[in-house]
Structure formats: C-alpha cells, structure tokens
Design a protein around this motif. Structure first.
Motif, short mmCIF file in Angstrom:
data_model
loop_
_atom_site.label_atom_id
_atom_site.label_comp_id
_atom_site.label_asym_id
_atom_site.label_seq_id
_atom_site.Cartn_x
_atom_site.Cartn_y
_atom_site.Cartn_z
N MET A 280 0.85 -1.19 0.00
CA MET A 280 0.00 0.00 0.00
C MET A 280 0.88 1.24 0.00
SD MET A 280 -2.84 1.29 2.74
CE MET A 280 -1.80 2.09 3.95
N ASN A 281 0.52 2.18 -0.82
CA ASN A 281 1.22 3.45 -0.85
C ASN A 281 0.30 4.52 -0.26
OD1 ASN A 281 2.86 5.59 -1.30
ND2 ASN A 281 3.01 5.32 -3.50
N SER A 282 0.71 5.08 0.84
CA SER A 282 -0.13 6.07 1.52
C SER A 282 0.15 7.49 1.07
CB SER A 282 0.05 5.95 3.04
OG SER A 282 1.37 6.29 3.39
N ARG A 283 1.00 7.64 0.06
CA ARG A 283 1.34 8.97 -0.47
C ARG A 283 1.11 8.99 -1.97
NH1 ARG A 283 6.66 9.89 -0.51
NH2 ARG A 283 7.28 7.76 -0.13
N ILE A 284 0.99 10.18 -2.53
CA ILE A 284 0.94 10.34 -3.98
C ILE A 284 2.04 11.32 -4.36
CG2 ILE A 284 -0.90 12.07 -3.84
CD1 ILE A 284 -1.84 11.03 -6.61
N THR A 285 3.03 10.83 -5.06
CA THR A 285 4.19 11.65 -5.42
C THR A 285 3.86 12.55 -6.60
OG1 THR A 285 5.10 10.03 -6.95
CG2 THR A 285 5.74 9.82 -4.62
N VAL B 161 -9.44 10.62 0.20
CA VAL B 161 -8.24 9.79 0.14
C VAL B 161 -7.10 10.57 -0.52
CG1 VAL B 161 -7.22 7.73 -0.94
CG2 VAL B 161 -9.42 7.56 0.24
N LEU B 162 -7.41 11.26 -1.61
CA LEU B 162 -6.38 12.09 -2.26
C LEU B 162 -5.84 13.14 -1.29
CD1 LEU B 162 -7.61 12.94 -5.88
CD2 LEU B 162 -5.49 11.80 -5.21
N ASN B 163 -6.73 13.76 -0.54
CA ASN B 163 -6.32 14.75 0.45
C ASN B 163 -5.35 14.15 1.46
OD1 ASN B 163 -6.58 17.40 1.74
ND2 ASN B 163 -7.70 16.29 3.33
N SER B 164 -5.68 12.99 1.96
CA SER B 164 -4.82 12.32 2.93
C SER B 164 -3.46 11.98 2.32
CB SER B 164 -5.51 11.04 3.42
OG SER B 164 -4.68 10.32 4.28
N LYS B 165 -3.47 11.43 1.12
CA LYS B 165 -2.22 11.06 0.46
C LYS B 165 -1.34 12.28 0.18
CE LYS B 165 -3.46 6.69 -1.71
NZ LYS B 165 -3.30 5.90 -2.93
N LEU B 166 -1.97 13.38 -0.20
CA LEU B 166 -1.20 14.59 -0.46
C LEU B 166 -0.59 15.16 0.82
CD1 LEU B 166 -3.53 16.18 -3.12
CD2 LEU B 166 -1.14 15.52 -3.47
N HIS B 167 -1.34 15.12 1.90
CA HIS B 167 -0.79 15.59 3.18
C HIS B 167 0.39 14.72 3.62
CE1 HIS B 167 -3.15 18.99 4.58
NE2 HIS B 167 -4.17 18.45 3.95
#
Length: 115
Positions: free
Chosen positions: A1-6, A25-31
C-alpha cells in the motif's frame, strides 16, 4: 500500500467526477506526501502544493454545497455555490471586541472594585 501520492504519479484532471471518499483519500495522500517532502527532501514540491490546493478547494466547495439550506423551495434556481462560499467567508470573519478602561485604571479593560 502506498499512503502517499508523489508528484510523478498521475493525478485526476477533474476532481468533480470523483466521489467524496476518493477526494478525501487524495487529500490524505497529499498531506502525507507533503510531510514526507519536508522531512526527507529540501521542502515541498510545487506540484504537491498545487495538487493539495486543488483538493482543498474541492473539499471546501463540497462542504459548502452540503451545508446549503435543504428546505429551499424546489421552484427556485439553486444558489451559486461560489456565492455561498463568499457569504460563508464573510460570516466567519474574525471579530474584534473593544473593552472600555476601568474607572481607576490605566489598563484597558480592567475594572477595579472598592473593597
């Protein structure tokens, strides 16, 4: 699982088509990516900051639309959400209060009582 979006990963062109949970989910990954960039790199990427701003605006917009009155008559044209955003910003402007100086005091707002 990748919890970030690079910044190099694909990002949706249109956030309007996503479900609320997908935007959250996008918000969480960006933070999480922003935190990673500050800790492990020389600061935040402009791409990450731009994406986070887009997602934040989308979430704010959705919050505002969901908070709009649901009892409005159906024969009226729906309110423009951007007008709602502007009105909401005005309603939550910081308020300042001024207190009068006490009768025997040089300190504003301090009252002295005879004992």
């Amino acid at each position: 699982m990748n919890s970030r979006i690079t910044p190099s990963e694909p990002f949706p062109e249109d956030l309007n088509v996503l479900m609320d949970s997908e935007v959250e989910v996008l918000n969480s990954k960006l933070h999480r990516e922003l935190d990673h960039e500050y800790v492990h790199e020389d600061g935040s990427s402009p791409e990450t900051e731009s994406r986070l701003e887009q997602v934040t605006e989308e979430l704010d917009f959705r919050d505002l639309v969901s908070e709009s009155p649901k009892d409005a008559p159906t024969d009226q044209t729906p309110a423009d959400p951007f007008d709602l955003m502007e009105a909401n910003a005005t309603d939550h402007a910081p308020r300042t209060t001024t207190r009068a100086a006490g009768p025997d005091s040089s300190e504003p707002g301090v009252e002295h009582h005879a004992g």
